[in-house]
Write an enzyme that holds these catalytic residues in place. Structure first.
Site, PDB file in Angstrom:
ATOM      1  N   LYS A  35     -31.596  -9.547 -18.522  1.00 41.49           N
ATOM      2  CA  LYS A  35     -32.668 -10.213 -19.277  1.00 41.49           C
ATOM      3  C   LYS A  35     -32.083 -11.329 -20.147  1.00 41.49           C
ATOM      4  O   LYS A  35     -30.868 -11.357 -20.384  1.00 41.49           O
ATOM      5  CB  LYS A  35     -33.389  -9.185 -20.147  1.00 41.49           C
ATOM      6  CG  LYS A  35     -32.497  -8.527 -21.189  1.00 41.49           C
ATOM      7  CD  LYS A  35     -33.209  -7.362 -21.880  1.00 41.49           C
ATOM      8  CE  LYS A  35     -32.286  -6.704 -22.900  1.00 41.49           C
ATOM      9  NZ  LYS A  35     -32.862  -5.455 -23.430  1.00 41.49           N
ATOM     10  N   TYR A 260     -22.230 -30.373 -46.370  1.00 40.62           N
ATOM     11  CA  TYR A 260     -23.456 -30.235 -47.161  1.00 40.62           C
ATOM     12  C   TYR A 260     -23.249 -29.303 -48.349  1.00 40.62           C
ATOM     13  O   TYR A 260     -22.599 -28.258 -48.216  1.00 40.62           O
ATOM     14  CB  TYR A 260     -24.577 -29.663 -46.295  1.00 40.62           C
ATOM     15  CG  TYR A 260     -25.150 -30.652 -45.318  1.00 40.62           C
ATOM     16  CD1 TYR A 260     -25.810 -31.801 -45.762  1.00 40.62           C
ATOM     17  CD2 TYR A 260     -25.041 -30.438 -43.952  1.00 40.62           C
ATOM     18  CE1 TYR A 260     -26.336 -32.707 -44.858  1.00 40.62           C
ATOM     19  CE2 TYR A 260     -25.575 -31.331 -43.045  1.00 40.62           C
ATOM     20  CZ  TYR A 260     -26.225 -32.477 -43.503  1.00 40.62           C
ATOM     21  OH  TYR A 260     -26.744 -33.361 -42.616  1.00 40.62           O
TER      22      TYR A 260
HETATM   23  C1  LIG Z   1     -31.741  -4.452 -23.303  1.00 41.32           C
HETATM   24  C2  LIG Z   1     -31.977  -3.102 -22.766  1.00 41.32           C
HETATM   25  C3  LIG Z   1     -30.931  -2.398 -22.135  1.00 41.32           C
HETATM   26  C4  LIG Z   1     -29.494  -2.875 -22.122  1.00 41.32           C
HETATM   27  O1  LIG Z   1     -28.900  -2.549 -23.343  1.00 41.32           O
HETATM   28  P1  LIG Z   1     -27.361  -2.798 -23.653  1.00 41.32           P
HETATM   29  O2  LIG Z   1     -27.171  -2.206 -24.977  1.00 41.32           O
HETATM   30  O3  LIG Z   1     -27.172  -4.278 -23.637  1.00 41.32           O
HETATM   31  O4  LIG Z   1     -26.578  -2.132 -22.590  1.00 41.32           O
HETATM   32  C5  LIG Z   1     -31.236  -1.188 -21.525  1.00 41.32           C
HETATM   33  N1  LIG Z   1     -32.491  -0.685 -21.564  1.00 41.32           N
HETATM   34  C6  LIG Z   1     -33.507  -1.328 -22.184  1.00 41.32           C
HETATM   35  C7  LIG Z   1     -34.857  -0.708 -22.204  1.00 41.32           C
HETATM   36  C8  LIG Z   1     -33.284  -2.541 -22.821  1.00 41.32           C
HETATM   37  O5  LIG Z   1     -34.286  -3.153 -23.471  1.00 41.32           O
END
Ligand SMILES: *Cc1c(COP(=O)(O)O)cnc(C)c1O
Length: 369
Positions: A35, A260
């Site tokens: 994702k 800044y």
């Molecule tokens: C993002 C996500 C993962 C992956 O998690 P990591 O900690 O990056 O391994 C797994 N399951 C769900 C439901 C997620 O939203």
């Protein structure tokens, strides 16, 4: 051509080795959570790299992410949408053979009705909330659903899943509580749907132990080199290197304030490098707001003053500049890992990684085909 922006190098051999290490720990193939464009590293290249290692299950957050993947991942990949299917987009989901994660009783009813109407068997995943209080049906709803097997049957559940809230704290009591709840869910689910798969663990969950593994683990972070339990075994291979080109070098001839707010003041004789990359490139997350540093020719160089939108100033006094080629400051890499930065700045490793989506030129190392 001189790069005007930083270079984000992604070591695909490290990604492969991390996935294989997880497979070894599990004794079976994990999924890959790609994702948010694989946490900013490029879902297309990483997805295909992991496919060639044998990965067949890929998780996305949104419909557009999964739809895009349908065109770049091979036909037999299972593509899951963690955020479920948006209202009215069910047919798109079915046509793309995308598997929505259903997180409410209404979503389960709706998917069942649409599959009926279209006369298709389009699998779904059902998410049960075992303690995260985010997405998922409650345990009470689950128990009620078990009394209405027709409803569950109609949504063609191929997977039952839940998500851990505290997996990165190995001793947190929540881990065992959620495990106990999900074990009950999995037992009931398997009794009704023997061919379905159960899935609980994210990266950190995998290293809690085999009780948490079930049929399919869903790692993201650890594939990208972020150690789920920093400072303890196992160590994932670092994947990302970020280097910022130097735009200007200046020697201070008198004591001067920098940046800044004039928050930093340096004496005459110091040598400063103005590097390309600022908070618009996520560097407030990557470098941190205070005490940040990078490496120039292997020497540690501190950030001076505030990070600007497009530039960051480093004190490079005493550091050697490369004789040939452009000078670059490394702000993320094997000697400055995501986990270390996260430990120092308090930014989550996830934030560090996903904030890398800025204006960098991506470079993939060790491609496999
Ligand atoms: C993002 C996500 C993962 C992956 O998690 P990591 O900690 O990056 O391994 C797994 N399951 C769900 C439901 C997620 O939203």
């Amino acid at each position: 051509m001189a790069a005007a922006t930083g270079t984000l190098s992604i070591d695909l051999a490290a990604v492969r080795s991390n996935w294989l290490m997880v497979r070894q720990a599990l004794g079976k193939s994990p999924a890959a959570v790609i994702k948010a464009d694989a946490y900013g590293l490029g879902a297309k290249v990483l997805g295909n790299t992991l496919y060639r290692q044998g990965c067949r299950d890929f998780f996305f957050a949104t419909l557009p992410e999964a739809q895009a993947a349908r065109s770049y991942l091979p036909h037999d990949s299972n593509l899951f949408i963690l955020g479920g299917v948006p209202y009215g987009a069910e047919r798109e989901c079915i046509n793309g053979r995308l598997v929505p994660v259903l997180s409410s009783v209404q979503a389960i009813e709706r998917w069942g009705a649409i599959c009926d109407e279209a006369d298709v068997v389009s699998p779904s995943a059902v998410k049960i909330d075992t303690g995260m209080t985010r997405l998922g049906i409650s345990l009470e709803e689950w128990v009620a659903l078990m009394e209405r097997p027709g409803l569950l049957q109609a949504c063609h559940p191929a997977m039952f899943m839940s998500h851990l809230a505290c997996a990165d704290e190995a001793d947190h009591p929540m881990n065992r509580e959620q495990l106990a709840r999900f074990t009950g869910v999995a037992r009931a689910a398997k009794a009704r749907f023997p061919r379905s798969r159960c899935s609980l663990a994210n990266s950190a969950g995998i290293f809690l132990g085999s009780d948490w593994h079930f049929d399919l683990a869903r790692p993201g972070a650890c594939l990208y080199g972020f150690d789920p339990h920093w400072g303890q075994q196992p160590h994932m291979a670092p994947v990302v290197t970020l280097e910022l080109p130097i735009l200007q070098i200046r020697e201070l001839t008198q004591s001067s304030s920098v940046g800044y707010g004039a928050t930093a003041c340096l004496p005459a004789g110091r040598r400063l490098a103005v590097a390309a990359g600022g908070y618009a490139d996520g560097l407030n997350r990557t470098i941190g707001r205070e005490g940040g540093y990078g490496y120039l020719s292997g020497q540690r160089v501190p950030v001076v003053g505030r990070i600007s939108m497009d530039t960051t100033v480093f004190d490079i006094t005493g550091a050697e500049l490369p004789i040939r080629g452009p000078a670059k400051i490394q702000v993320l890499g094997a000697s400055l890992t995501v986990a270390e930065i996260s430990h120092r700045t308090g930014a989550l490793g996830y934030e560090v990684l996903t904030s890398l989506a800025g204006r960098y030129e991506r470079e993939y190392l060790n491609r496999d085909g």
